[in-house]
Design a protein around this motif. Structure first.
Motif, PDB file in Angstrom:
ATOM      1  N   GLN A  37       0.886  -1.304   0.203  1.00 55.38           N
ATOM      2  CA  GLN A  37       0.323   0.133  -0.130  1.00 55.38           C
ATOM      3  C   GLN A  37       0.599   1.500  -0.289  1.00 55.38           C
ATOM      4  O   GLN A  37       0.131   1.951  -0.496  1.00 55.38           O
ATOM      5  CB  GLN A  37      -1.129   0.109   0.970  1.00 55.38           C
ATOM      6  N   PHE A  38       2.289   1.173   0.381  1.00 50.19           N
ATOM      7  CA  PHE A  38       2.718   2.546   0.179  1.00 50.19           C
ATOM      8  C   PHE A  38       3.484   2.574  -1.383  1.00 50.19           C
ATOM      9  O   PHE A  38       4.256   4.055  -1.046  1.00 50.19           O
ATOM     10  CB  PHE A  38       3.636   2.825   1.207  1.00 50.19           C
ATOM     11  N   LYS A  39       3.705   2.135  -1.937  1.00 49.43           N
ATOM     12  CA  LYS A  39       3.480   2.209  -3.442  1.00 49.43           C
ATOM     13  C   LYS A  39       3.474   3.572  -3.573  1.00 49.43           C
ATOM     14  O   LYS A  39       4.297   4.489  -4.239  1.00 49.43           O
ATOM     15  CB  LYS A  39       3.276   0.889  -4.376  1.00 49.43           C
ATOM     16  N   PRO A  40       2.279   4.126  -3.743  1.00 47.90           N
ATOM     17  CA  PRO A  40       2.131   5.064  -4.236  1.00 47.90           C
ATOM     18  C   PRO A  40       2.178   6.269  -3.657  1.00 47.90           C
ATOM     19  O   PRO A  40       2.936   7.047  -4.460  1.00 47.90           O
ATOM     20  CB  PRO A  40       0.680   5.034  -4.042  1.00 47.90           C
ATOM     21  N   LEU A  41       3.272   6.118  -2.161  1.00 49.65           N
ATOM     22  CA  LEU A  41       3.737   6.987  -1.620  1.00 49.65           C
ATOM     23  C   LEU A  41       4.597   7.215  -1.884  1.00 49.65           C
ATOM     24  O   LEU A  41       6.062   8.562  -2.084  1.00 49.65           O
ATOM     25  CB  LEU A  41       3.616   7.002  -0.193  1.00 49.65           C
ATOM     26  N   LEU A  42       5.304   6.853  -1.942  1.00 48.06           N
ATOM     27  CA  LEU A  42       6.925   6.048  -2.862  1.00 48.06           C
ATOM     28  C   LEU A  42       7.329   6.777  -3.867  1.00 48.06           C
ATOM     29  O   LEU A  42       8.080   7.976  -4.569  1.00 48.06           O
ATOM     30  CB  LEU A  42       7.695   5.019  -2.463  1.00 48.06           C
ATOM     31  N   LEU A  43       6.334   6.115  -5.157  1.00 46.22           N
ATOM     32  CA  LEU A  43       6.161   7.290  -6.383  1.00 46.22           C
ATOM     33  C   LEU A  43       5.877   8.124  -6.278  1.00 46.22           C
ATOM     34  O   LEU A  43       6.805   8.934  -7.134  1.00 46.22           O
ATOM     35  CB  LEU A  43       5.410   6.026  -7.182  1.00 46.22           C
ATOM     36  N   ALA A  44       4.982   9.335  -5.031  1.00 38.91           N
ATOM     37  CA  ALA A  44       5.630  10.652  -5.032  1.00 38.91           C
ATOM     38  C   ALA A  44       6.249  10.840  -4.909  1.00 38.91           C
ATOM     39  O   ALA A  44       6.135  11.771  -5.546  1.00 38.91           O
ATOM     40  CB  ALA A  44       4.141  10.439  -4.792  1.00 38.91           C
ATOM     41  N   LEU A  45       7.152  10.329  -3.674  1.00 28.95           N
ATOM     42  CA  LEU A  45       8.354  10.757  -3.477  1.00 28.95           C
ATOM     43  C   LEU A  45       9.336  10.853  -4.777  1.00 28.95           C
ATOM     44  O   LEU A  45       9.421  12.585  -4.555  1.00 28.95           O
ATOM     45  CB  LEU A  45       8.251  10.330  -2.544  1.00 28.95           C
ATOM     46  N   VAL A  46       9.324   9.740  -5.084  1.00 26.04           N
ATOM     47  CA  VAL A  46      10.306   9.614  -5.658  1.00 26.04           C
ATOM     48  C   VAL A  46       9.945  10.696  -7.574  1.00 26.04           C
ATOM     49  O   VAL A  46      10.723  11.592  -7.736  1.00 26.04           O
ATOM     50  CB  VAL A  46      10.471   8.187  -6.849  1.00 26.04           C
ATOM     51  N   TRP A  47       8.585  10.770  -7.766  1.00 20.42           N
ATOM     52  CA  TRP A  47       8.458  12.072  -8.755  1.00 20.42           C
ATOM     53  C   TRP A  47       8.483  13.084  -8.554  1.00 20.42           C
ATOM     54  O   TRP A  47       9.057  13.936  -9.550  1.00 20.42           O
ATOM     55  CB  TRP A  47       7.084  11.450  -9.027  1.00 20.42           C
ATOM     56  N   GLY A  48       8.389  13.686  -7.778  1.00 21.54           N
ATOM     57  CA  GLY A  48       8.587  15.376  -6.832  1.00 21.54           C
ATOM     58  C   GLY A  48       7.681  16.195  -6.717  1.00 21.54           C
ATOM     59  O   GLY A  48       7.350  17.236  -7.120  1.00 21.54           O
TER      60      GLY A  48
END
Length: 103
Positions: free
Chosen positions: A92-103
């Motif tokens: 479930q934390f995949k979207p959060l990590l991707l949001a941080l990586v995308w900036g």
């Protein structure tokens, strides 16, 4: 002065955790983005992902130098950090990590 590298010296004089810590310090001093790109790659290699390391690095570096780490990651491993996360994280934390990586 001695004709040997710091890593050679560390391998000759230290063992175990002390040697590992000193080598990590040298890698980090040489290139912070390179050090963290390597740590991220190691956290996602193999079958089991080291979720704690992955989350810790991305969250802690997101406002510091994550863009540089992403660039270094892609240069070293010929794959974007985003695509590696997409293929290795299914929680479930995949979207959060991707949001941080995308900036």
């Amino acid at each position: 002065l001695t004709g040997e590298t710091m890593n050679d010296f560390i391998e000759a004089e230290f063992h175990g955790d002390a040697a590992s810590a000193l080598k990590s310090s040298i890698k980090c001093a040489y290139s912070v983005p390179g050090f963290f790109a390597e740590r991220l790659h190691k956290a996602m290699e193999g079958i089991a992902t080291n979720d704690e390391a992955l989350i810790r690095i991305i969250v802690s570096r997101s406002e510091i130098d994550l863009e540089d780490i992403k660039t270094e990651f892609e240069a070293r491993y010929h794959r974007s950090l985003e695509s590696k996360i997409k293929s290795h994280i299914s929680r479930q934390f995949k979207p959060l990590l991707l949001a941080l990586v995308w900036g």
